[in-house]
Design a protein around this motif. Structure first.
Motif, PDB file in Angstrom:
ATOM      1  N   ALA A  85      76.277  66.846  23.014  1.00  0.00           N
ATOM      2  CA  ALA A  85      76.100  66.336  21.642  1.00  0.00           C
ATOM      3  C   ALA A  85      75.806  64.837  21.672  1.00  0.00           C
ATOM      4  CB  ALA A  85      77.348  66.631  20.817  1.00  0.00           C
ATOM      5  N   CYS A  86      76.452  64.109  22.574  1.00  0.00           N
ATOM      6  CA  CYS A  86      76.175  62.669  22.701  1.00  0.00           C
ATOM      7  C   CYS A  86      74.746  62.431  23.173  1.00  0.00           C
ATOM      8  CB  CYS A  86      77.155  62.021  23.685  1.00  0.00           C
ATOM      9  SG  CYS A  86      78.836  61.897  23.051  1.00  0.00           S
ATOM     10  N   ILE A  87      74.315  63.227  24.148  1.00  0.00           N
ATOM     11  CA  ILE A  87      72.957  63.052  24.670  1.00  0.00           C
ATOM     12  C   ILE A  87      71.929  63.382  23.587  1.00  0.00           C
ATOM     13  CG2 ILE A  87      71.286  63.995  26.326  1.00  0.00           C
ATOM     14  CD1 ILE A  87      73.690  64.297  28.289  1.00  0.00           C
ATOM     15  N   GLU A  88      72.221  64.408  22.808  1.00  0.00           N
ATOM     16  CA  GLU A  88      71.294  64.770  21.736  1.00  0.00           C
ATOM     17  C   GLU A  88      71.234  63.668  20.678  1.00  0.00           C
ATOM     18  OE1 GLU A  88      71.993  68.563  19.908  1.00  0.00           O
ATOM     19  OE2 GLU A  88      70.060  68.518  18.855  1.00  0.00           O
ATOM     20  N   THR A  89      72.381  63.055  20.408  1.00  0.00           N
ATOM     21  CA  THR A  89      72.392  61.926  19.471  1.00  0.00           C
ATOM     22  C   THR A  89      71.571  60.766  20.031  1.00  0.00           C
ATOM     23  OG1 THR A  89      74.586  62.601  18.742  1.00  0.00           O
ATOM     24  CG2 THR A  89      73.878  60.394  18.118  1.00  0.00           C
ATOM     25  N   ALA A  90      71.772  60.478  21.318  1.00  0.00           N
ATOM     26  CA  ALA A  90      70.992  59.405  21.946  1.00  0.00           C
ATOM     27  C   ALA A  90      69.496  59.710  21.880  1.00  0.00           C
ATOM     28  CB  ALA A  90      71.438  59.220  23.398  1.00  0.00           C
ATOM     29  N   LEU A  91      69.162  60.972  22.100  1.00  0.00           N
ATOM     30  CA  LEU A  91      67.747  61.355  22.047  1.00  0.00           C
ATOM     31  C   LEU A  91      67.172  61.148  20.647  1.00  0.00           C
ATOM     32  CD1 LEU A  91      65.239  62.602  23.329  1.00  0.00           C
ATOM     33  CD2 LEU A  91      66.180  64.872  22.837  1.00  0.00           C
ATOM     34  N   MET A 128      77.111  73.435  11.875  1.00  0.00           N
ATOM     35  CA  MET A 128      76.287  72.387  12.504  1.00  0.00           C
ATOM     36  C   MET A 128      75.975  71.322  11.469  1.00  0.00           C
ATOM     37  SD  MET A 128      74.831  71.344  15.226  1.00  0.00           S
ATOM     38  CE  MET A 128      73.645  70.064  15.590  1.00  0.00           C
ATOM     39  N   THR A 129      76.406  70.107  11.759  1.00  0.00           N
ATOM     40  CA  THR A 129      76.229  69.020  10.801  1.00  0.00           C
ATOM     41  C   THR A 129      74.951  68.242  11.044  1.00  0.00           C
ATOM     42  OG1 THR A 129      77.543  67.643  12.251  1.00  0.00           O
ATOM     43  CG2 THR A 129      78.697  68.690  10.441  1.00  0.00           C
ATOM     44  N   GLY A 130      74.204  68.606  12.084  1.00  0.00           N
ATOM     45  CA  GLY A 130      73.032  67.809  12.415  1.00  0.00           C
ATOM     46  C   GLY A 130      73.447  66.540  13.134  1.00  0.00           C
ATOM     47  N   VAL A 131      72.431  65.767  13.518  1.00  0.00           N
ATOM     48  CA  VAL A 131      72.704  64.574  14.308  1.00  0.00           C
ATOM     49  C   VAL A 131      72.800  63.356  13.405  1.00  0.00           C
ATOM     50  CG1 VAL A 131      71.794  63.054  16.090  1.00  0.00           C
ATOM     51  CG2 VAL A 131      71.560  65.525  16.326  1.00  0.00           C
ATOM     52  N   GLY A 132      73.858  62.583  13.575  1.00  0.00           N
ATOM     53  CA  GLY A 132      74.020  61.335  12.847  1.00  0.00           C
ATOM     54  C   GLY A 132      75.054  60.501  13.561  1.00  0.00           C
ATOM     55  N   VAL A 133      75.208  59.261  13.123  1.00  0.00           N
ATOM     56  CA  VAL A 133      76.174  58.399  13.800  1.00  0.00           C
ATOM     57  C   VAL A 133      77.379  58.070  12.929  1.00  0.00           C
ATOM     58  CG1 VAL A 133      74.501  57.403  15.389  1.00  0.00           C
ATOM     59  CG2 VAL A 133      74.858  56.337  13.170  1.00  0.00           C
ATOM     60  N   MET A 134      77.407  58.572  11.695  1.00  0.00           N
ATOM     61  CA  MET A 134      78.557  58.310  10.839  1.00  0.00           C
ATOM     62  C   MET A 134      79.543  59.473  10.912  1.00  0.00           C
ATOM     63  SD  MET A 134      76.592  56.689   7.559  1.00  0.00           S
ATOM     64  CE  MET A 134      78.004  56.261   6.566  1.00  0.00           C
ATOM     65  N   ALA A 135      80.835  59.167  10.760  1.00  0.00           N
ATOM     66  CA  ALA A 135      81.842  60.219  10.674  1.00  0.00           C
ATOM     67  C   ALA A 135      81.722  60.912   9.322  1.00  0.00           C
ATOM     68  CB  ALA A 135      83.230  59.622  10.831  1.00  0.00           C
ATOM     69  N   ASP A 153      84.681  66.103   6.969  1.00  0.00           N
ATOM     70  CA  ASP A 153      85.067  67.396   7.516  1.00  0.00           C
ATOM     71  C   ASP A 153      84.891  67.465   9.027  1.00  0.00           C
ATOM     72  OD1 ASP A 153      82.241  67.151   6.888  1.00  0.00           O
ATOM     73  OD2 ASP A 153      82.085  69.188   7.679  1.00  0.00           O
ATOM     74  N   SER A 154      84.212  66.476   9.609  1.00  0.00           N
ATOM     75  CA  SER A 154      83.859  66.601  11.031  1.00  0.00           C
ATOM     76  C   SER A 154      83.573  65.222  11.602  1.00  0.00           C
ATOM     77  CB  SER A 154      82.606  67.477  11.160  1.00  0.00           C
ATOM     78  OG  SER A 154      81.940  67.198  12.368  1.00  0.00           O
ATOM     79  N   ASP A 155      83.975  65.040  12.847  1.00  0.00           N
ATOM     80  CA  ASP A 155      83.638  63.792  13.529  1.00  0.00           C
ATOM     81  C   ASP A 155      82.269  63.875  14.206  1.00  0.00           C
ATOM     82  OD1 ASP A 155      86.062  62.697  12.844  1.00  0.00           O
ATOM     83  OD2 ASP A 155      87.056  63.476  14.634  1.00  0.00           O
ATOM     84  N   ARG A 156      81.582  64.995  13.997  1.00  0.00           N
ATOM     85  CA  ARG A 156      80.302  65.266  14.662  1.00  0.00           C
ATOM     86  C   ARG A 156      80.502  65.464  16.166  1.00  0.00           C
ATOM     87  NH1 ARG A 156      76.841  62.303  10.514  1.00  0.00           N
ATOM     88  NH2 ARG A 156      75.408  63.945   9.906  1.00  0.00           N
ATOM     89  N   VAL A 157      80.957  64.404  16.866  1.00  0.00           N
ATOM     90  CA  VAL A 157      81.340  64.569  18.263  1.00  0.00           C
ATOM     91  C   VAL A 157      82.859  64.396  18.323  1.00  0.00           C
ATOM     92  CG1 VAL A 157      81.160  63.637  20.591  1.00  0.00           C
ATOM     93  CG2 VAL A 157      79.143  63.650  19.101  1.00  0.00           C
ATOM     94  N   ASP A 158      83.549  65.351  18.961  1.00  0.00           N
ATOM     95  CA  ASP A 158      84.996  65.248  19.096  1.00  0.00           C
ATOM     96  C   ASP A 158      85.285  64.386  20.328  1.00  0.00           C
ATOM     97  OD1 ASP A 158      87.689  65.534  19.550  1.00  0.00           O
ATOM     98  OD2 ASP A 158      87.731  67.654  18.961  1.00  0.00           O
ATOM     99  N   PHE A 159      85.393  63.076  20.099  1.00  0.00           N
ATOM    100  CA  PHE A 159      85.519  62.158  21.237  1.00  0.00           C
ATOM    101  C   PHE A 159      86.850  62.309  21.968  1.00  0.00           C
ATOM    102  CE2 PHE A 159      82.077  59.737  19.075  1.00  0.00           C
ATOM    103  CZ  PHE A 159      81.199  59.715  20.137  1.00  0.00           C
ATOM    104  N   THR A 160      87.899  62.661  21.232  1.00  0.00           N
ATOM    105  CA  THR A 160      89.183  62.857  21.901  1.00  0.00           C
ATOM    106  C   THR A 160      89.070  63.999  22.909  1.00  0.00           C
ATOM    107  OG1 THR A 160      90.303  62.074  19.929  1.00  0.00           O
ATOM    108  CG2 THR A 160      91.633  63.292  21.526  1.00  0.00           C
TER     109      THR A 160
END
Lengths: 411, 378
Positions: free
Chosen positions: B165-171, B1-8, B11-18
């Motif tokens: 994960a997107c909703i949690e980032t938005a929150l 778990m990388t925690g919530v952030g908006v930068m790539a 090791d991880s894109d945080r959210v796997d948008f593909t």
């Protein structure tokens, strides 16, 4: 301080006021809609879109993402012969003071089947079965339950009413533009390498609300232009890709950015376009200055002939001639567009509607034009700004400011 | 778990948008198949976003329907109205794009060129206009028009892990907006200036398009108190209860949180009583957020608190913007509360002489019970 920016210019013999009288503006708009309903033999309008509701009722609503704005939408119903529009809304604090209480109702939720009987009942309260009604959107509950009315696009009525602005409307657009330009002054002064595009958005949006804007209208654009078309995004027509959406992109020394933003103030849109250079001490090169000078001369060439009676085709040809025969606007856009409760509306000049359309589009007092030609110099990017004018009884009056920093208008 | 952030991260894109986009497309095509739909024609921006996953220019408000996106079951292709490929994900090829036209004849010709459209039979749309209804009828000889709004609502309601994960980032962004509001709030400011603080804060975090600009209002200590939507140039007075309801969008996904603060002073005894009323109402609503229950249970929970009928919605779904179910204004009693759905739950109570108190929580409905996602100090 109220400045007399219109300097006595008139539309239909009436002087454009320094500041709009909003109650008079709304009354005039309602009269124009009624006139079009009468002239076109349409029994009424049912409007669901934000801009249509704003035009028909003058109601303010908070700026919202489309999903929320759709679910909680206000609805306007205009009945031919009625003295005021009906407004169905949750946003009671945006209701114009003069709207009679029996014309203000709770929200209708036309997207939901649940409670749709209220919508049916409301329409039956206003219109007999078979009435011909103009509509800007039909949700599926509407398609299912309201087949006994004769539905047509509202655009013929709305378009005819909207294209010629009243003096108050022109003043309202100028007011929205003034707020936008003041906010953009703050942004331009802050522009430095190392800021993100979204930082610029933050500075702009904060300032518009401090200045009293009703709402933001689009995600502000700060597109970094590449020197050549090929280095930019692929396009289906081979011309420039613009406008593309803002990201957290970090701006670098020398980046040429094409700015485009607009707000909504008391129902009216603004449109700000400029070309900026990302640097602490901007001093455009000679080549960049020549782009700006040419852009100015294209706008001037069109404006020199602008007055009632001139066709859109003539304006386009004047602009092309001033650019040595090269069409100075993007393939997917126009030399100029109108603005009002929509950020781009008629008159559109130079679109794919074609020369015959443009030849038939004759300028009249009260039309508003946002000139946004593009000067492109392949290998060196180019220049784009926006100048807004209103056509008056004898010529035009400027609704946007004269600052193009870091470029200077020659005296 | 990388925690919530908006930068790539490397090791991880945080959210796997593909994965997020491809899973949405798979679900949409599966829903089309079970509904027997040949083609979907979409105009609502968030439906288009679900289907295409494109980062297109954000515009405020509800704009009338136009065919922005066409999904063809037979080919599995998603066609999108865009003149360029900036913001367009790689699974949508250049051949899948059709340009922006002002001349309807050109748009109609572009639609006619979409493989599989003209020979379709069952065509779903999320909305319509008389003009585009006629266009579809002219283009598609065997047209059977189908309401696809419910199909879209259903596929959007059930959230994937990437969507969560997107909703949690938005929150998290919304809560950062609240922190900025808390920091800035002081008597003598206008509501509009405070709104400006919020919008700058979320913009600087990369989210410059708030789900709503209805974020700040001060409540009066004299006369009737109502929930207000528009920030004004009214000065916030010392001791007034100020409603703060910041939200944020991340990759189109919405979240929000609502709190009420006392401007420049500690809360009065009557304000604390109002706060307790508000929290009782929110807690009652949250307790009813269980799978198998329905909107009627939320109405029941509200009534059980003894509060007068609510003047705002009790709850609505969130995902790509505000979604169904919408429980409020007398609607949504029959709407089922589904396991996995995310609801924005809110209460506003008022007392003449004291002001108004508002709280909004984001909750995930799980089998074991409601899980409150918002963390801002109450």
């Amino acid at each position: 301080m109220v400045d007399d920016w219109a300097a006595g210019a008139t539309i239909g013999g009436i002087a454009i006021p320094s500041l709009p009288d909003m109650a008079r503006l709304r009354a005039d708009r309602h009269a124009k809609l009624q006139g079009q309903l009468e002239a076109q033999g349409v029994d009424g309008l049912v409007l669901l879109g934000s801009a249509g509701v704003a035009y028909a009722t003058g109601a303010d609503a908070p700026g919202e993402d489309s999903g929320r704005a759709g679910l909680f939408r206000s609805v306007a119903i205009v009945v031919r012969g009625d003295s005021a529009p009906h407004l169905y809304t949750a946003f009671w604090d945006g209701v114009p003071a003069e709207l009679p209480p029996d014309h203000v109702h709770g929200p209708l939720f036309p997207d939901l089947d649940d409670g749709f009987g209220n919508f049916v009942e409301a329409l039956h309260g206003h219109f007999p079965s078979g009435a011909q009604l103009g509509v800007d959107e039909q949700t599926h509950p509407m398609l299912r339950s309201l087949g006994h009315f004769q539905w047509i696009d509202a655009s013929s009525v709305l378009g005819a009413a909207k294209i010629l602005k009243t003096p108050d409307e022109v003043s309202a657009i100028r007011e929205a533009q003034r707020i936008t330009e003041q906010a953009m002054d703050t942004v331009r002064q802050a522009l430095r390498p190392g800021l993100r595009q979204t930082d610029l958005s933050g500075i702009f949006l904060r300032r518009i609300f401090e200045l009293g804007a009703t709402a933001n209208a689009i995600d502000p654009i700060w597109q970094v232009m590449t020197p050549t078309r090929a280095e930019g995004p692929w396009t289906s027509h081979g011309d420039l890709a613009y406008p593309t959406s803002t990201t957290d992109r970090i701006l670098r020394e020398g980046d040429i950015i094409w700015v485009d933003a607009g707000i909504c103030h008391r129902g009216y849109a603004s449109d700000f376009g400029r070309t900026w250079i990302t640097t602490a001490h901007p001093s455009p090169t000679e080549r960049q200055t020549s782009h700006f000078t040419r852009w100015r001369s294209v706008v001037d060439a069109a404006r020199d002939i602008l007055k009632p009676g001139v066709s859109a085709l003539e304006l386009g040809r004047a602009a092309i001639a001033a650019n040595d025969g090269v069409k100075p606007w993007m393939e997917h856009f126009y030399l100029a567009h109108g603005i009002g409760t929509d950020s781009a509306e008629m008159p559109l000049i130079g679109t794919d509607l074609g020369d015959d359309f443009d030849a038939s589009l004759i300028m009249g007092p009260g039309m508003v034009l946002v000139f946004e030609p593009v000067i492109w110099d392949e290998g060196y990017a180019g220049y784009r700004s926006e100048d807004i004018v209103a056509v008056t009884d004898t010529g035009w009056v400027r609704l946007s400011g004269l600052r193009y920093d870091p470029f200077e208008v020659a005296a | 778990m990388t925690g919530v952030g908006v930068m790539a991260l490397e090791d991880s894109d945080r959210v796997d948008f593909t994965r997020l986009r491809l899973e949405r497309r798979r679900r949409l095509l599966a829903a089309m198949e079970s509904a027997g739909l040949d083609v979907l024609v979409l105009g609502r921006p968030n439906d288009v976003r679900y289907a295409a996953g494109a980062r297109t220019l954000w515009r405020t408000g509800a704009n009338p329907f136009a065919p922005m996106c066409v999904v063809v079951a037979r080919t599995g292709r998603v066609h999108l109205l865009s003149t360029w490929d900036d913001g367009i994900p790689p699974e949508i090829g250049h051949d899948d794009l059709y340009g922006l036209f002002w001349n309807p004849a050109h748009l109609i010709a572009a639609l006619a060129g979409i493989p599989g459209l003209t020979e379709a039979r069952r065509v779903g749309t999320d909305s319509l206009t008389p003009f585009f209804g006629q266009v579809l009828a002219d283009l598609i000889p065997a047209l059977e028009l189908v309401d696809a709004s419910g199909i879209l609502a259903d596929v959007r309601a059930e959230k994937t892990a990437d969507e969560l994960a997107c909703i949690e980032t938005a929150l998290t962004l919304a809560e950062a907006g609240l922190a900025a509001l808390d920091e800035a709030l002081e008597p003598g400011m206008t509501e509009q200036a405070l709104l400006g603080v919020y919008v700058e804060a979320v913009s600087r975090l990369g989210a410059p398009t708030p789900p709503s600009e209805s974020v700040v209002f001060a409540t009066p200590r004299q006369g009737p108190v109502r929930y207000r939507y528009l920030a004004t140039d009214r000065l916030i007075n010392k001791g007034e209860l100020v409603v703060l309801s910041p939200g944020a969008l991340y990759a189109g996904y919405e979240a929000g949180v609502g709190r009420t603060r006392t401007a420049g002073a500690v809360a009065s005894v009557s304000a604390l009583a109002l706060r307790d009323r508000c929290r009782r109402a929110v807690d009652a609503l949250l307790a009813a957020c269980r799978p198998g229950l329905s909107g009627a249970d939320l109405y029941g929970a509200w009534e059980s608190t003894g509060e007068p009928p609510a003047e705002i919605a009790l709850a609505h779904g969130v995902g790509l913007g505000a979604e169904s179910p919408m429980v409020g204004f007398g609607r949504g009693a029959d709407a089922p509360l589904l396991e996995g759905a995310i609801l924005s739950v809110q209460a506003f109570v008022s007392q003449e002489g004291t002001g108004g108190f508002f709280e909004r929580e984001l909750v995930r409905i799980e089998d074991a019970g409601p899980v409150v996602l918002s963390r801002s100090e109450r």
